[in-house]
Write a protein that holds these residues in place. Structure first.
Motif, short mmCIF file in Angstrom:
data_model
loop_
_atom_site.label_atom_id
_atom_site.label_comp_id
_atom_site.label_asym_id
_atom_site.label_seq_id
_atom_site.Cartn_x
_atom_site.Cartn_y
_atom_site.Cartn_z
N LYS A 126 14.16 7.02 -2.88
CA LYS A 126 15.43 6.46 -2.40
C LYS A 126 15.25 5.82 -1.03
O LYS A 126 15.74 4.73 -0.77
N VAL A 127 14.54 6.51 -0.14
CA VAL A 127 14.30 5.98 1.20
C VAL A 127 13.50 4.68 1.12
O VAL A 127 13.84 3.69 1.76
N PHE A 128 12.44 4.68 0.32
CA PHE A 128 11.60 3.49 0.19
C PHE A 128 12.41 2.32 -0.38
O PHE A 128 12.34 1.20 0.14
N MET A 129 13.17 2.57 -1.44
CA MET A 129 13.93 1.50 -2.08
C MET A 129 15.03 0.98 -1.16
O MET A 129 15.30 -0.21 -1.13
N LYS A 130 15.65 1.86 -0.40
CA LYS A 130 16.70 1.45 0.52
C LYS A 130 16.13 0.53 1.60
O LYS A 130 16.76 -0.44 2.00
N GLU A 131 14.93 0.84 2.08
CA GLU A 131 14.30 0.03 3.13
C GLU A 131 13.82 -1.33 2.63
O GLU A 131 13.84 -2.29 3.37
N GLU A 160 0.84 -1.21 0.00
CA GLU A 160 0.00 0.00 0.00
C GLU A 160 0.87 1.26 0.00
O GLU A 160 0.56 2.24 -0.67
N GLU A 161 1.97 1.22 0.74
CA GLU A 161 2.90 2.35 0.76
C GLU A 161 3.52 2.57 -0.62
O GLU A 161 3.66 3.71 -1.08
N LEU A 162 3.86 1.48 -1.32
CA LEU A 162 4.38 1.58 -2.68
C LEU A 162 3.35 2.18 -3.62
O LEU A 162 3.67 3.05 -4.44
N GLU A 163 2.11 1.74 -3.51
CA GLU A 163 1.04 2.28 -4.37
C GLU A 163 0.85 3.77 -4.14
O GLU A 163 0.72 4.53 -5.09
N GLN A 164 0.85 4.20 -2.90
CA GLN A 164 0.70 5.63 -2.60
C GLN A 164 1.87 6.42 -3.15
O GLN A 164 1.69 7.49 -3.73
N LEU A 165 3.06 5.90 -3.00
CA LEU A 165 4.26 6.58 -3.48
C LEU A 165 4.27 6.66 -5.00
O LEU A 165 4.67 7.66 -5.59
N PHE A 166 3.78 5.62 -5.65
CA PHE A 166 3.77 5.55 -7.11
C PHE A 166 2.84 6.59 -7.72
O PHE A 166 3.13 7.16 -8.76
#
Length: 119
Positions: free
Chosen positions: A107-112, A91-97
């Motif tokens: 960058k922060v999302f991908m690093k995590e 869900e976090e990825l969908e919102q970010l997208f």
């Protein structure tokens, strides 16, 4: 760069996201992003990874054009980032997208969430 070249979508990053649910069923989605032009595309709905690999990804040559070409997802999978996400992370990825681009947040999302092998 001329107008025709600016209108092309050239994905820089490919992401394959596998969402794990509580019922042990996976759900696969394919994302493409073009940082330079701020373009993003997504395809989703596969329950098996093999079905995703057989999909031919349609990419338009121009944003407003009718001509398109396709590329097999198996070829894209070699260079794609693979994310294993739970439902909350997905869900976090969908919102970010679907929000306006922010390289810092990506960058922060991908690093995590990018899997790194322990040496």
């Amino acid at each position: 760069m001329n107008r025709r070249q600016r209108n092309k979508i050239v994905p820089n990053i490919w992401i394959i996201a596998a969402k794990r649910s509580n019922t042990a069923h996976n759900y696969f989605a394919l994302y493409a992003m073009d940082w330079r032009r701020g373009a993003r595309l997504s395809w989703e709905g596969w329950k098996r990874y093999e079905d995703l690999l057989q999909f031919h990804v349609p990419i338009k040559r121009k944003v407003a054009g009718r001509a398109s070409s396709s590329q097999p997802a198996a070829k894209i999978a070699k260079k794609a980032l693979f994310l294993h996400l739970n439902e909350t992370q997905y869900e976090e990825l969908e919102q970010l997208f679907y929000q306006p681009f922010s390289k810092k947040r990506w960058k922060v999302f991908m690093k995590e969430h990018t899997y790194k092998e322990e040496a």
